[in-house]
Design an enzyme around this catalytic site. Structure first.
Site, PDB file in Angstrom:
ATOM      1  N   CYS A  85       0.811  -1.206   0.000  1.00 18.92           N
ATOM      2  CA  CYS A  85       0.000   0.000   0.000  1.00 18.92           C
ATOM      3  C   CYS A  85       0.855   1.271   0.000  1.00 18.92           C
ATOM      4  O   CYS A  85       2.014   1.253   0.399  1.00 18.92           O
ATOM      5  CB  CYS A  85      -0.946   0.087   1.207  1.00 18.92           C
ATOM      6  SG  CYS A  85      -1.814  -1.445   1.532  1.00 18.92           S
ATOM      7  N   ARG A  97       2.841   0.836  -5.482  1.00 19.16           N
ATOM      8  CA  ARG A  97       2.852   0.088  -4.219  1.00 19.16           C
ATOM      9  C   ARG A  97       1.616  -0.796  -4.051  1.00 19.16           C
ATOM     10  O   ARG A  97       1.521  -1.554  -3.085  1.00 19.16           O
ATOM     11  CB  ARG A  97       2.945   1.060  -3.033  1.00 19.16           C
ATOM     12  CG  ARG A  97       4.142   1.979  -3.090  1.00 19.16           C
ATOM     13  CD  ARG A  97       4.135   2.942  -1.931  1.00 19.16           C
ATOM     14  NE  ARG A  97       4.495   2.265  -0.704  1.00 19.16           N
ATOM     15  CZ  ARG A  97       5.718   2.195  -0.212  1.00 19.16           C
ATOM     16  NH1 ARG A  97       6.710   2.782  -0.845  1.00 19.16           N
ATOM     17  NH2 ARG A  97       5.958   1.557   0.900  1.00 19.16           N
ATOM     18  N   TRP A 131      -2.873  -2.643  -1.541  1.00 23.57           N
ATOM     19  CA  TRP A 131      -2.551  -3.997  -1.977  1.00 23.57           C
ATOM     20  C   TRP A 131      -3.062  -4.875  -0.837  1.00 23.57           C
ATOM     21  O   TRP A 131      -2.511  -4.868   0.263  1.00 23.57           O
ATOM     22  CB  TRP A 131      -1.046  -4.166  -2.186  1.00 23.57           C
ATOM     23  CG  TRP A 131      -0.683  -5.499  -2.758  1.00 23.57           C
ATOM     24  CD1 TRP A 131      -0.669  -5.837  -4.071  1.00 23.57           C
ATOM     25  CD2 TRP A 131      -0.260  -6.665  -2.027  1.00 23.57           C
ATOM     26  NE1 TRP A 131      -0.269  -7.152  -4.220  1.00 23.57           N
ATOM     27  CE2 TRP A 131      -0.016  -7.682  -2.980  1.00 23.57           C
ATOM     28  CE3 TRP A 131      -0.063  -6.957  -0.678  1.00 23.57           C
ATOM     29  CZ2 TRP A 131       0.411  -8.962  -2.631  1.00 23.57           C
ATOM     30  CZ3 TRP A 131       0.355  -8.232  -0.329  1.00 23.57           C
ATOM     31  CH2 TRP A 131       0.582  -9.214  -1.301  1.00 23.57           C
ATOM     32  N   ASN A 177      -0.387   1.460   6.109  1.00 28.17           N
ATOM     33  CA  ASN A 177       0.430   0.559   5.292  1.00 28.17           C
ATOM     34  C   ASN A 177       1.165  -0.363   6.250  1.00 28.17           C
ATOM     35  O   ASN A 177       1.895   0.109   7.125  1.00 28.17           O
ATOM     36  CB  ASN A 177       1.439   1.380   4.457  1.00 28.17           C
ATOM     37  CG  ASN A 177       2.490   0.491   3.817  1.00 28.17           C
ATOM     38  OD1 ASN A 177       2.232  -0.669   3.510  1.00 28.17           O
ATOM     39  ND2 ASN A 177       3.671   1.027   3.611  1.00 28.17           N
ATOM     40  N   GLY A 178       0.950  -1.676   6.110  1.00 29.25           N
ATOM     41  CA  GLY A 178       1.608  -2.632   6.998  1.00 29.25           C
ATOM     42  C   GLY A 178       0.623  -3.703   7.421  1.00 29.25           C
ATOM     43  O   GLY A 178      -0.443  -3.858   6.805  1.00 29.25           O
ATOM     44  N   GLU A 192      14.759 -16.148 -14.377  1.00 32.39           N
ATOM     45  CA  GLU A 192      14.227 -14.790 -14.612  1.00 32.39           C
ATOM     46  C   GLU A 192      13.206 -14.804 -15.749  1.00 32.39           C
ATOM     47  O   GLU A 192      12.152 -14.160 -15.653  1.00 32.39           O
ATOM     48  CB  GLU A 192      15.398 -13.834 -14.898  1.00 32.39           C
ATOM     49  CG  GLU A 192      15.005 -12.427 -15.314  1.00 32.39           C
ATOM     50  CD  GLU A 192      14.142 -11.661 -14.308  1.00 32.39           C
ATOM     51  OE1 GLU A 192      13.965 -12.111 -13.173  1.00 32.39           O
ATOM     52  OE2 GLU A 192      13.609 -10.603 -14.695  1.00 32.39           O
ATOM     53  N   LYS A 211       9.171 -13.771 -15.534  1.00 30.14           N
ATOM     54  CA  LYS A 211       8.502 -12.820 -16.432  1.00 30.14           C
ATOM     55  C   LYS A 211       7.254 -13.460 -17.035  1.00 30.14           C
ATOM     56  O   LYS A 211       6.193 -12.864 -17.061  1.00 30.14           O
ATOM     57  CB  LYS A 211       9.417 -12.371 -17.586  1.00 30.14           C
ATOM     58  CG  LYS A 211      10.606 -11.534 -17.244  1.00 30.14           C
ATOM     59  CD  LYS A 211      10.297 -10.119 -16.850  1.00 30.14           C
ATOM     60  CE  LYS A 211      10.117  -9.973 -15.376  1.00 30.14           C
ATOM     61  NZ  LYS A 211      11.247  -9.696 -14.542  1.00 30.14           N
ATOM     62  N   GLU A 226       4.400 -13.782 -14.333  1.00 31.79           N
ATOM     63  CA  GLU A 226       3.754 -12.580 -13.792  1.00 31.79           C
ATOM     64  C   GLU A 226       3.051 -11.745 -14.859  1.00 31.79           C
ATOM     65  O   GLU A 226       2.047 -11.093 -14.563  1.00 31.79           O
ATOM     66  CB  GLU A 226       4.740 -11.727 -12.987  1.00 31.79           C
ATOM     67  CG  GLU A 226       5.868 -11.138 -13.794  1.00 31.79           C
ATOM     68  CD  GLU A 226       6.865 -10.350 -12.962  1.00 31.79           C
ATOM     69  OE1 GLU A 226       6.526  -9.884 -11.881  1.00 31.79           O
ATOM     70  OE2 GLU A 226       8.005 -10.193 -13.429  1.00 31.79           O
ATOM     71  N   HIS A 281      15.602 -35.416 -13.217  1.00 31.95           N
ATOM     72  CA  HIS A 281      15.421 -35.961 -11.872  1.00 31.95           C
ATOM     73  C   HIS A 281      13.976 -35.792 -11.391  1.00 31.95           C
ATOM     74  O   HIS A 281      13.732 -35.740 -10.186  1.00 31.95           O
ATOM     75  CB  HIS A 281      16.402 -35.297 -10.899  1.00 31.95           C
ATOM     76  CG  HIS A 281      17.835 -35.599 -11.241  1.00 31.95           C
ATOM     77  ND1 HIS A 281      18.404 -36.835 -11.052  1.00 31.95           N
ATOM     78  CD2 HIS A 281      18.790 -34.834 -11.815  1.00 31.95           C
ATOM     79  CE1 HIS A 281      19.660 -36.808 -11.461  1.00 31.95           C
ATOM     80  NE2 HIS A 281      19.916 -35.602 -11.939  1.00 31.95           N
ATOM     81  N   LYS A 299       4.597  -3.167  -7.367  1.00 31.58           N
ATOM     82  CA  LYS A 299       6.007  -2.965  -7.716  1.00 31.58           C
ATOM     83  C   LYS A 299       6.896  -3.049  -6.492  1.00 31.58           C
ATOM     84  O   LYS A 299       8.021  -3.509  -6.569  1.00 31.58           O
ATOM     85  CB  LYS A 299       6.138  -1.583  -8.378  1.00 31.58           C
ATOM     86  CG  LYS A 299       7.516  -1.261  -8.878  1.00 31.58           C
ATOM     87  CD  LYS A 299       7.740  -1.842 -10.246  1.00 31.58           C
ATOM     88  CE  LYS A 299       9.134  -1.641 -10.760  1.00 31.58           C
ATOM     89  NZ  LYS A 299       9.560  -2.743 -11.629  1.00 31.58           N
TER      90      LYS A 299
HETATM   91  C1  F6R Z   1       9.724  -9.322 -11.043  1.00 33.62           C
HETATM   92  C2  F6R Z   1       9.831  -8.302 -10.016  1.00 33.62           C
HETATM   93  C3  F6R Z   1       9.918  -8.740  -8.600  1.00 33.62           C
HETATM   94  C4  F6R Z   1      10.995  -7.919  -7.876  1.00 33.62           C
HETATM   95  C5  F6R Z   1      11.010  -8.269  -6.385  1.00 33.62           C
HETATM   96  C6  F6R Z   1      12.096  -7.531  -5.655  1.00 33.62           C
HETATM   97  O1  F6R Z   1       9.616  -8.772 -12.311  1.00 33.62           O
HETATM   98  O2  F6R Z   1       9.844  -7.136 -10.297  1.00 33.62           O
HETATM   99  O3  F6R Z   1      10.176 -10.087  -8.479  1.00 33.62           O
HETATM  100  O4  F6R Z   1      12.218  -8.198  -8.469  1.00 33.62           O
HETATM  101  O5  F6R Z   1       9.773  -7.956  -5.820  1.00 33.62           O
HETATM  102  O6  F6R Z   1      11.926  -6.155  -5.748  1.00 33.62           O
HETATM  103  P1  F6R Z   1      13.106  -5.157  -5.444  1.00 33.62           P
HETATM  104  O7  F6R Z   1      14.146  -5.385  -6.470  1.00 33.62           O
HETATM  105  O8  F6R Z   1      12.485  -3.808  -5.519  1.00 33.62           O
HETATM  106  O9  F6R Z   1      13.604  -5.486  -4.076  1.00 33.62           O
END
Ligand code: F6R
Length: 579
Positions: A2, A29, A71, A97-98, A461, A465, A468, A484, A574
């Site tokens: 949030c 957020r 969130w 927030n929390g 990675e 992608k 998500e 395995h 994010k």
């Molecule tokens: C994936 C993504 C998340 C962040 C993760 C860590 O595309 O963006 O997996 O990498 O939440 O976030 P930071 O780097 O801000 O600590």
């Protein structure tokens, strides 16, 4: 998670133009629901994003108001569960927030005292708890009781009807006061007001503040007034960017990677050179080197470990949320935390834990002045610029570029100067091919990505992608590990992406093993037959960056075809500021 923003001014401000515009800057957020309340007693809230909400509500004016973008943690995504929450008399409003850990116990006690709860959230106990305390105390005493009694994480803003004052409390979740010419902001981070002022005061844990239009006062948890320093931050213009002519931030940010990586290399050659050399020295002289991170940043850290191990430096990495369970640190440890936002709660908590044990703290962040940066002994910035799409793209690349540069100072062979050009080439050469391949993957339920060594972190990675953004179940795996167990899931037509740098015959054989069982193989290679063009020297690290960029494009074009909300995928945010 949030985001919260409060505004107090001696003249009336517009709820839409001032408060919600500022809140919109924190939408990364969380974007499940949004709401606001002012000291005239007006409250608005609803599910959905801030822009839709702004179209829905009539503008109003007030001198003091609070707002929240959610969130969801406790309680579903409903209008009722959206913030602000209020007390029984609807005279006191809060945003939070929390997470309040002991909310159920407190709620039961308050229900016994005839408080009526209307939401399923943990946050609603805050307004009722304060209401109960205020029956016999003033607000300062009520907040002191709150800090003693409530367990959990919180950044809270409180207002009362007909009182143009914001009360703000912080523990573990970030909170900052912004000092602008004609108003005070209280917000989750400086990005909420960085277009209005560069002066801020950061809250420390268990501090609270009382802010009206003329003054602010800070207190410790015993209610003793404390002096706080004003922090003046620099904010580069490139930090304020729009989507320009692109349909989505994700594709804009993918295309920005040549420029963003060049900007970082210039800064590592220039103003950050002494800093990165200092980190290299620390690595050389430390008894143990441990990294931590979450999500994409963790995969970048895995590559960092690969580069360092290749040149004989023993380093380890562990996911931040499990760091304290599986890793030991002491005063001889060099602890390196990697985080785009610098606010990820798991990373901040692991760093706090390592700091308490005497470790030297280095961080690699994108967002300047973040919590992680402020708690580090040395902090390197990756200069990717703001990343608006929830998925990490250019920030992952720049994290790896920073780690490559660092490793090169310690003996890893890589020509840094060719990286931006190679990225540009790979995007131009592959974008059309990727679009075609994406068309054939849209309806797939599962995709497997295989890589060994240098290509294992990219396989993870790329899978992240795909999950998500394109909502396809994807697994990134070590090429050798598939047989395995997971190979049992391979059926006729199951797509398997094989990352084959150089003449990696073992990886090639792993791809053949699944092909023999009906898998449809898509290869990313630079010396063997490949679906994509990746023309780089093998094993100097660039293959890892470039294969991920192809994975980013693939994800984008699958999601585009499926008409998905690319920049704001469901259930995500994010900045992950809860444990
Ligand atoms: C994936 C993504 C998340 C962040 C993760 C860590 O595309 O963006 O997996 O990498 O939440 O976030 P930071 O780097 O801000 O600590």
């Amino acid at each position: 998670m949030c985001g919260i923003v409060g505004l107090v001014s001696d003249s009336e401000i517009s709820i839409k133009e001032d408060l919600l515009k500022s809140l919109k800057r924190l939408e990364y957020r969380g974007y499940d629901s949004v709401g606001c309340a002012d000291t005239k007693g007006n409250v608005e809230k609803d599910v959905g994003e801030i822009s839709k909400f702004m179209e829905q509500i009539k503008d109003s004016k007030a001198s003091c108001a609070i707002s929240h973008t959610r969130w969801a943690t406790h309680g579903g995504v409903t209008k009722t569960n959206s913030h602000p929450h209020w007390d029984c008399k609807k005279k006191l409003f809060i945003v939070h927030n929390g997470i309040i850990d002991n909310y159920q116990e407190i709620k039961n006690e308050l229900i016994d005292k005839d408080h009526v709860f209307v939401t399923q959230t943990d946050s609603e106990v805050i307004s009722h708890f304060l209401e109960e305390e205020l029956k016999s105390k003033n607000m300062v005493e009520a907040i002191k009781s709150f800090i003693k009694r409530i367990h959990g994480t919180y950044a809270i803003l409180i207002i009362e009807k007909d009182n143009n004052t914001i009360y703000a409390i912080k523990k573990d979740s970030p909170l900052v006061l912004g000092l602008a010419k004609d108003r005070f902001y209280l917000a989750s981070d400086i990005y909420a007001f960085s277009d209005a002022t560069n002066k801020a005061i950061f809250f420390e844990d268990e501090e609270f503040a009382i802010v009206d239009s003329n003054k602010y006062n800070f207190y410790d948890s015993d209610g003793k007034e404390i002096k706080k320093e004003i922090y003046e931050f620099a904010w580069d213009l490139y930090q304020e960017e729009s989507v320009q002519n692109y349909p989505h931030y994700m594709i804009k940010e993918i295309h920005e990677q040549p420029t963003a990586s060049q900007r970082l290399i210039n800064s590592l050659d220039g103003e950050q050179n002494a800093k990165i050399k200092n980190i290299a020295e620390l690595i050389k002289n430390s008894k143990s080197v441990v990294f931590t991170a979450a999500g994409s940043s963790y995969y970048a850290s895995l590559l960092g470990i690969y580069f360092l191990n290749r040149i004989g430096i023993n380093a380890q990495t562990l996911i931040a949320s499990e760091f304290h369970n599986f890793m030991l640190v002491d005063k001889d440890t060099l602890f390196i935390a990697i985080s785009q936002s610098g606010e990820t709660m798991d990373v901040v908590s692991a760093t706090k834990w390592a700091k308490e044990r005497g470790a030297k703290i280095v961080s690699i962040v994108n967002v300047p002045h973040s919590t992680l940066q402020r708690m580090s002994d040395i902090s390197l910035e990756i200069h990717a610029g703001p990343e608006i799409c929830v998925a990490a793209t250019k920030t992952f690349t720049n994290q790896v570029v920073a780690l490559l540069y660092l490793s090169s100072l310690l003996g890893f062979t890589v020509n840094m100067q060719t990286i931006p050009g190679k990225i540009d080439y790979v995007i131009k050469e592959n974008e059309d091919i990727v679009r075609d391949i994406a068309d054939g993957l849209c309806d797939k339920k599962d995709i497997y990505i295989l890589g060994r060594g240098l290509c294992y972190p990219p396989s993870r990675e790329i899978a992240l992608k795909l999950k998500e953004i394109s909502y396809i179940h994807a697994e990134g795996m070590m090429g050798g590990e598939l047989k395995h167990g997971t190979i049992a899931l391979i059926e006729e037509g199951t797509p398997v992406i094989a990352l084959i740098p150089g003449k990696d015959y073992d990886m090639y054989s792993n791809a053949k093993e699944v092909e023999a069982r009906g898998a449809k193989i898509i290869t990313m290679a630079n010396m063997m037959d490949s679906d994509f063009k990746i023309d780089v020297t093998i094993n100097d690290g660039k293959f890892a960056i470039l294969s991920v960029i192809i994975g980013q494009l693939l994800t984008y074009y699958i999601a585009l075809k499926k008409n998905l909300p690319i920049d704001k995928p469901r259930n995500l945010a994010k900045s992950v500021t809860v444990k």
